[in-house]
Design a protein around this motif. Structure first.
Motif, short mmCIF file in Angstrom:
data_model
loop_
_atom_site.label_atom_id
_atom_site.label_comp_id
_atom_site.label_asym_id
_atom_site.label_seq_id
_atom_site.Cartn_x
_atom_site.Cartn_y
_atom_site.Cartn_z
N ALA A 90 0.82 -1.22 0.00
CA ALA A 90 0.00 0.00 0.00
C ALA A 90 0.85 1.27 0.00
CB ALA A 90 -0.93 -0.01 1.21
N GLY A 91 2.15 1.13 0.14
CA GLY A 91 3.02 2.31 0.17
C GLY A 91 3.08 2.99 1.52
N GLU A 92 2.59 2.33 2.56
CA GLU A 92 2.58 2.91 3.90
C GLU A 92 3.89 2.66 4.64
OE1 GLU A 92 -0.79 1.06 5.72
OE2 GLU A 92 -2.20 1.97 4.31
N VAL A 93 4.64 1.65 4.22
CA VAL A 93 5.93 1.32 4.82
C VAL A 93 6.95 1.32 3.70
CG1 VAL A 93 7.27 -0.52 5.95
CG2 VAL A 93 4.92 -0.06 6.69
N ALA A 94 8.07 1.99 3.95
CA ALA A 94 9.11 2.09 2.93
C ALA A 94 9.77 0.74 2.68
CB ALA A 94 10.16 3.10 3.36
N ALA A 95 10.06 0.48 1.42
CA ALA A 95 10.78 -0.73 1.03
C ALA A 95 11.47 -0.43 -0.29
CB ALA A 95 9.83 -1.90 0.87
N HIS A 96 12.49 -1.19 -0.59
CA HIS A 96 13.19 -1.06 -1.87
C HIS A 96 12.52 -2.01 -2.85
CE1 HIS A 96 16.35 1.64 -0.54
NE2 HIS A 96 16.26 1.00 0.62
N VAL A 97 11.52 -1.48 -3.55
CA VAL A 97 10.72 -2.27 -4.48
C VAL A 97 11.49 -2.45 -5.78
CG1 VAL A 97 8.57 -2.33 -5.81
CG2 VAL A 97 8.56 -1.52 -3.43
N VAL A 98 11.56 -3.69 -6.27
CA VAL A 98 12.22 -3.95 -7.54
C VAL A 98 11.22 -4.26 -8.65
CG1 VAL A 98 14.36 -4.66 -6.44
CG2 VAL A 98 12.69 -6.39 -7.05
N LEU A 99 10.01 -4.66 -8.28
CA LEU A 99 8.98 -4.92 -9.28
C LEU A 99 7.62 -4.77 -8.63
CD1 LEU A 99 8.46 -5.88 -12.24
CD2 LEU A 99 8.28 -8.18 -11.33
N ASP A 100 6.73 -4.08 -9.30
CA ASP A 100 5.36 -3.88 -8.82
C ASP A 100 4.44 -4.13 -10.01
OD1 ASP A 100 2.94 -2.99 -7.83
OD2 ASP A 100 3.78 -1.20 -6.89
N VAL A 101 3.83 -5.29 -10.04
CA VAL A 101 2.92 -5.68 -11.12
C VAL A 101 1.60 -6.14 -10.50
CG1 VAL A 101 4.77 -6.28 -12.76
CG2 VAL A 101 3.92 -8.02 -11.18
N PRO A 102 0.56 -6.28 -11.29
CA PRO A 102 -0.74 -6.66 -10.71
C PRO A 102 -0.71 -7.97 -9.91
CG PRO A 102 -1.06 -5.85 -12.93
CD PRO A 102 0.43 -5.96 -12.72
N GLU A 103 0.14 -8.91 -10.32
CA GLU A 103 0.16 -10.22 -9.66
C GLU A 103 0.92 -10.24 -8.34
OE1 GLU A 103 -0.20 -10.31 -13.94
OE2 GLU A 103 1.48 -9.64 -12.73
N ALA A 104 1.93 -9.37 -8.24
CA ALA A 104 2.81 -9.43 -7.06
C ALA A 104 3.67 -8.19 -6.95
CB ALA A 104 3.70 -10.67 -7.15
#
Length: 142
Positions: A11-25
């Motif tokens: 949800a973007g409420e906690v910071a993380a180093h996201v490497v991929l954000d797609v509908p499935e995962a």
């Protein structure tokens, strides 16, 4: 679920180093990696274990895990990967997640003893996330 840290990352409420954000995962770096570049892949919807994941979502979820495994190898020059999942026992966050850990010969990983590391800085962790995201770019249109 508001008390689930992975749901809060999604949800973007906690910071993380996201490497991929797609509908499935969503895939992001583990905050306490076995080896640097250790990535967690989580389904967007909250499911506690693999047996809770609806059958129609299993294939699409593991297709993302497969993409991340390829990116870990190519983006980090890893010889291979270790892909693992815990269900309840040893599952530190009760939200289904697959670990994709970069591997190299003689890297010290033995059996199921997972010594954890820390990134030297947020900048170093961001660099690992950037390298993995870049390795995924050619596959984005597939």
């Amino acid at each position: 679920m508001s008390d689930c840290v992975f749901c809060r990352i999604i949800a973007g409420e906690v910071a993380a180093h996201v490497v991929l954000d797609v509908p499935e995962a969503v895939a992001f770096l583990d905050a306490r990696p076995v080896f640097k570049g250790h990535t967690l892949v989580v389904p967007r919807a909250h499911h506690e274990t693999l047996t809770d994941l609806p059958p129609a979502e299993i294939g699409p979820f593991f297709a993302v895990v497969q993409r991340i495994a390829g990116a870990v190898e190519s983006g980090l020059d890893a010889a291979g990967t270790f892909v693992a999942m815990n269900n309840r026992v040893s599952q530190s966050v009760p939200h289904l997640h697959a670990h994709v850990v970069p591997r190299n010969r003689k890297d010290g990983l033995r059996g199921f003893f997972w010594p954890r590391q820390r990134y030297e800085s947020d900048a170093e962790q961001a660099d690992y996330a950037r390298r993995l995201a870049k390795a995924l770019e050619p596959a984005q249109g597939r």
